[in-house]
Design an enzyme around this catalytic site. Structure first.
Site: not given
Length: 597
Positions: A311-314, A596
């Site tokens: 998810g958003s950790t990328m 998001s």
């Protein structure tokens, strides 16, 4: 006394003396044939004995010697003490102690039905199980391995012939559930089955010795035969784990799983200077000293064996490459209106319509649209090199069973829509350990560190793999600090007295077989502290929170905050923030931004 006539006359003739030699009974002649027969039988007996002695001692000596040895001679194994597993400060995580085990010689058993029933009760066996062991014909059978001293004493008091005791080594795990997935466990033969016990089996097991003895029919040793071969004890293994941090991390993730009605949770704590694993905790867990009724759900070391879409950790990795390549600066502005972007007929979107955002704001607000716009400016090969450079798609380099590589497909097979979704964490998979290691690239000024579960020697050089420049890494650290602060997605990650930075993540879970997504979520947070000179990297994952709250900033970030604060204090890291000013900022009333995903 009145004598018979015949004796009376002899007595009179001899002056009153009785001569037995003159008795007519003794004077009766013995048949010669009977004497010869008796002599022949005695002679034949001696010949038979001599022949048997010759047969036993000369002709069939080897056979009878082997039979005697099988009944009396024994080669006793002298087990080596298995090496200890210690934490970085010398606290014991696993050790061996001697305990009694109960065995029997079935053919020597003399026990009444009542005694058998009592023996079965003491050993925790059913009567049928005990009878199955004792009604055999062998010379040896284990009745119960590793009993406590009280049980052994109670069995001794039964005084049953044929029941004996042997002291064996048994493994003990003082930290119990908290470190179970790290240390693992051994089987009944003291061989490693999981975790460090399995990974370092060769070093821990040592080499058994031996002793040749003669036993009597009751199994007692009566004589030594030959030379004694002493055992060589196993080598101790000292881990990088800090038992205090390990227990605290386990406790906090367990509380988070209970609070949010989640399926499971994991925490990884890394030393940002050395890459040493200070904690690797999972819940559900198990007691490694109890091997009964263990399920796969308990045994899974989720931080290493479970993979998920990150998810958003990328997003910070994509932003870092955009900065590194000179495509943007931290204050460069991108328009992310009208809240979505169309890629090959699919439209990634943001939770809010932000309009214009700086590059730093894209991380702070966790904008999918802004991240996709930057990612689509890069060749697929360039983005792939960043992802693989921080360790995605590769095993994390730990000498640990079950650690897997995750999934990162070759860039040549990427379609535009896949490149877009990978930029915010869908279409690739990673473990929590891989994710924590990837963030050492920001903590270590652009070089990703090799990780280890074994304590490094003091002063041992640690060489990382350069991915970004120090300037880029420091810039992204500042952006991560904003993401974990007021106006970001995870203000609950804040720690009193310490500056922190990190990125929350939330993702729909993929249905088994990759057939789509369901309304189940994974929540995580990965970050570092203190920001100017990071000492630790902490990654937290909570699987399937079910009580209506599932964003990483709300579920995982509080665990991060608790673990970071306590760990830095134990490490003696001085505070770098004014607590009062920090509290004032946190009490400003500004709510966390929903990320998001």
């Amino acid at each position: 006394m009145k004598w018979p006539k015949v004796f009376r006359s002899k007595r009179q003739e001899g002056g009153g003396r009785l001569s037995y030699a003159s008795s007519p009974l003794l004077a009766t002649p013995t048949p010669v044939g009977r004497s010869r027969l008796l002599l022949a039988l005695v002679g034949l007996g001696f010949v038979a004995l001599a022949a048997r002695a010759f047969y036993v001692q000369v002709y069939a000596e080897d056979f009878f010697q082997a039979q005697g040895d099988s009944r009396m001679a024994a080669q006793l194994e002298l087990p080596a003490s298995r090496g200890r597993i210690q934490d970085r400060n010398g606290q014991v995580l696993a050790t061996s102690v001697t305990v009694p085990s109960v065995w029997a010689i079935p053919e020597d058993i003399r026990a009444t039905p009542a005694q058998r029933q009592q023996l079965a009760r003491l050993l925790g066996l059913t009567r049928q199980e005990l009878d199955g062991k004792l009604d055999g014909t062998g010379r040896f059978v284990w009745l119960r391995r590793w009993v406590d001293d009280e049980t052994a004493q109670a069995v001794r008091q039964l005084k049953l012939a044929g029941v004996h005791f042997e002291r064996e080594y048994s493994r003990r795990y003082p930290e119990g559930e908290a470190s179970a997935h790290v240390v693992g466990f051994t089987n009944l033969e003291d061989k490693g089955q999981e975790g460090i016990e399995l990974a370092f089996q060769k070093e821990l097991q040592g080499r058994d010795g031996s002793r040749s003895v003669l036993r009597d029919r009751l199994g007692r040793i009566i004589e030594d035969r030959g030379d004694l071969v002493p055992p060589l004890d196993g080598r101790d293994v000292q881990l990088s784990i800090d038992a205090r941090v390990q227990f605290y991390a386990f406790q906090k993730v367990r509380e988070a799983v209970a609070e949010h009605g989640a399926k499971a949770g994991s925490v990884v704590v890394l030393d940002a200077h050395t890459g040493e694993v200070l904690a690797l905790a999972n819940y559900p867990s198990f007691d490694p000293g109890t091997r009964k009724n263990l399920s796969g759900n308990q045994l899974r070391n989720r931080a290493l064996t479970d993979v998920f879409e990150p998810g958003s950790t990328m997003k910070p990795l994509v932003i870092a490459q955009a900065l590194e390549s000179g495509r943007v600066r931290p204050d460069s502005v991108l328009n992310v209106a009208p809240r979505s972007i169309s890629i090959s007929g699919w439209s990634p979107s943001d939770v809010h319509a932000y309009g214009d955002l700086t590059v730093a704001g894209i991380i702070q607000k966790s904008s999918n649209v802004g991240t996709v716009k930057l990612a689509m400016q890069m060749p697929a090969k360039e983005l792939h090199e960043v992802f693989s450079g921080v360790g995605f798609g590769q095993r994390p380099g730990l000498n640990f069973p079950g650690a897997i590589s995750g999934k990162l497909r070759p860039y040549k097979s990427w379609r535009p829509i896949e490149q877009a979704t990978m930029s915010f964490g869908y279409g690739l998979s990673t473990s929590l350990m891989q994710l924590a290691r990837a963030y050492t690239v920001f903590a270590n000024d652009g070089a990703v560190l090799p990780v280890t579960l074994v304590k490094r020697e003091a002063g041992e050089p640690v060489v990382g793999q350069r991915v970004f420049s120090p300037e880029t890494a420091r810039t992204v650290r500042d952006m991560l600090q904003a993401a974990a602060g007021v106006g970001g997605t995870a203000p609950k990650a804040q720690v009193a007295g310490y500056s922190v930075g990190g990125k929350s993540g939330t993702a729909h879970k993929n249905v088994e077989g990759g057939k789509g997504y369901v309304n189940k979520y994974r929540s995580w947070f990965v970050g570092l502290a203190p920001i100017r000179d990071p000492r630790i990297v902490v990654a937290v994952m909570v699987d399937e929170p079910s009580k209506g709250v599932y964003y990483g900033g709300a579920v995982a970030a509080p665990v991060f905050s608790q673990v970071v604060g306590q760990t830095l204090r134990w490490m003696g890291v001085p505070s770098d923030l004014d607590v009062n000013l920090q509290a004032a900022a946190m009490n400003s009333g500004e709510a966390a931004v929903l990320e998001s995903f």
